[in-house]
Design a protein around this motif. Structure first.
Motif, mmCIF file in Angstrom:
data_model
loop_
_atom_site.group_PDB
_atom_site.id
_atom_site.type_symbol
_atom_site.label_atom_id
_atom_site.label_comp_id
_atom_site.label_asym_id
_atom_site.label_seq_id
_atom_site.Cartn_x
_atom_site.Cartn_y
_atom_site.Cartn_z
ATOM 1 N N ASN A 88 0.818 -1.202 0.000
ATOM 2 C CA ASN A 88 0.000 0.000 0.000
ATOM 3 C C ASN A 88 0.856 1.258 0.000
ATOM 4 N N LYS A 89 1.879 1.273 0.799
ATOM 5 C CA LYS A 89 2.746 2.439 0.907
ATOM 6 C C LYS A 89 4.176 1.994 0.810
ATOM 7 N N PRO A 90 4.961 2.457 -0.062
ATOM 8 C CA PRO A 90 4.628 3.304 -1.208
ATOM 9 C C PRO A 90 3.868 2.509 -2.260
ATOM 10 N N SER A 91 3.106 3.205 -3.056
ATOM 11 C CA SER A 91 2.264 2.510 -4.037
ATOM 12 C C SER A 91 3.119 1.906 -5.151
ATOM 13 N N VAL A 92 2.576 0.910 -5.794
ATOM 14 C CA VAL A 92 3.286 0.212 -6.869
ATOM 15 C C VAL A 92 3.608 1.169 -8.006
ATOM 16 N N ASP A 93 2.706 2.075 -8.313
ATOM 17 C CA ASP A 93 2.944 3.031 -9.394
ATOM 18 C C ASP A 93 4.136 3.935 -9.094
ATOM 19 N N ILE A 94 4.257 4.380 -7.871
ATOM 20 C CA ILE A 94 5.395 5.214 -7.480
ATOM 21 C C ILE A 94 6.684 4.413 -7.567
ATOM 22 N N LEU A 95 6.649 3.166 -7.113
ATOM 23 C CA LEU A 95 7.844 2.323 -7.176
ATOM 24 C C LEU A 95 8.286 2.095 -8.616
ATOM 25 N N LYS B 149 14.914 -9.627 -5.082
ATOM 26 C CA LYS B 149 16.363 -9.846 -4.936
ATOM 27 C C LYS B 149 16.925 -9.040 -3.776
ATOM 28 N N ARG B 150 16.476 -7.784 -3.651
ATOM 29 C CA ARG B 150 16.954 -6.951 -2.549
ATOM 30 C C ARG B 150 16.452 -7.485 -1.215
ATOM 31 N N ALA B 151 15.218 -7.940 -1.166
ATOM 32 C CA ALA B 151 14.676 -8.509 0.068
ATOM 33 C C ALA B 151 15.460 -9.749 0.483
ATOM 34 N N ARG B 152 15.854 -10.546 -0.487
ATOM 35 C CA ARG B 152 16.655 -11.739 -0.179
ATOM 36 C C ARG B 152 18.019 -11.343 0.385
ATOM 37 N N GLN B 153 18.635 -10.291 -0.173
ATOM 38 C CA GLN B 153 19.914 -9.804 0.349
ATOM 39 C C GLN B 153 19.757 -9.334 1.798
ATOM 40 N N ILE B 154 18.695 -8.600 2.067
ATOM 41 C CA ILE B 154 18.442 -8.111 3.428
ATOM 42 C C ILE B 154 18.229 -9.276 4.378
ATOM 43 N N LEU B 155 17.470 -10.279 3.962
ATOM 44 C CA LEU B 155 17.217 -11.446 4.794
ATOM 45 C C LEU B 155 18.509 -12.194 5.103
ATOM 46 N N GLU B 156 19.348 -12.389 4.100
ATOM 47 C CA GLU B 156 20.624 -13.072 4.324
ATOM 48 C C GLU B 156 21.512 -12.293 5.286
ATOM 49 N N HIS B 157 21.497 -10.977 5.171
ATOM 50 C CA HIS B 157 22.277 -10.137 6.076
ATOM 51 C C HIS B 157 21.763 -10.264 7.510
ATOM 52 N N HIS B 158 20.443 -10.249 7.680
ATOM 53 C CA HIS B 158 19.860 -10.391 9.016
ATOM 54 C C HIS B 158 20.122 -11.773 9.601
ATOM 55 N N CYS C 219 11.205 -2.208 -0.705
ATOM 56 C CA CYS C 219 10.323 -1.273 -1.416
ATOM 57 C C CYS C 219 10.579 0.164 -0.972
ATOM 58 N N GLN C 220 10.849 0.369 0.299
ATOM 59 C CA GLN C 220 11.156 1.715 0.775
ATOM 60 C C GLN C 220 12.473 2.202 0.185
ATOM 61 N N GLU C 221 13.458 1.322 0.054
ATOM 62 C CA GLU C 221 14.726 1.698 -0.570
ATOM 63 C C GLU C 221 14.528 2.076 -2.032
ATOM 64 N N ILE C 222 13.671 1.367 -2.728
ATOM 65 C CA ILE C 222 13.370 1.711 -4.123
ATOM 66 C C ILE C 222 12.690 3.074 -4.174
ATOM 67 N N ALA C 223 11.736 3.321 -3.287
ATOM 68 C CA ALA C 223 11.020 4.598 -3.258
ATOM 69 C C ALA C 223 11.955 5.759 -2.927
ATOM 70 N N ASP C 224 12.967 5.502 -2.106
ATOM 71 C CA ASP C 224 13.932 6.539 -1.737
ATOM 72 C C ASP C 224 14.980 6.772 -2.818
ATOM 73 N N GLY C 225 14.985 5.927 -3.834
ATOM 74 C CA GLY C 225 15.957 6.073 -4.911
ATOM 75 C C GLY C 225 17.300 5.431 -4.632
ATOM 76 N N LYS C 226 17.384 4.596 -3.607
ATOM 77 C CA LYS C 226 18.637 3.934 -3.254
ATOM 78 C C LYS C 226 18.939 2.737 -4.147
ATOM 79 N N ILE C 227 17.910 2.185 -4.774
ATOM 80 C CA ILE C 227 18.051 0.994 -5.604
ATOM 81 C C ILE C 227 17.784 1.363 -7.055
#
Length: 72
Positions: free
Chosen positions: A3-10, A32-41, A59-67
């Motif tokens: 829901n937040k951030p929306s798919v269209d914004i992403l 892929k990014r979620a899998r990297q985060i999970l492996e790190h955790h 998804c938040q990292e994509i919305a922030d422009g980090k990915i």
């Protein structure tokens, strides 16, 4: 469902004017990014005061422009 951030914004953040991103591309990049985060955790051990789902963080990292992504 995200829901937040929306798919269209992403999709807009992930793509560019020259190469717009698709929903499939968003799915692949976010998973892929979620899998990297999970492996790190898993390697560090979860922090007791932090509970966010990996896909939400990705998804938040994509919305922030980090990915960004590039086509091969």
């Amino acid at each position: 469902m995200i829901n937040k951030p929306s798919v269209d914004i992403l999709i807009d953040k992930l793509g560019s004017e020259e190469e717009p991103a698709s929903r499939y591309c968003l799915c692949v990049v976010a998973s892929k990014r979620a899998r990297q985060i999970l492996e790190h955790h898993m390697a560090q051990g979860p922090a007791p005061d932090e509970y966010l789902k990996e896909i939400s963080v990705a998804c938040q990292e994509i919305a922030d422009g980090k990915i960004k992504y590039t086509k091969d």
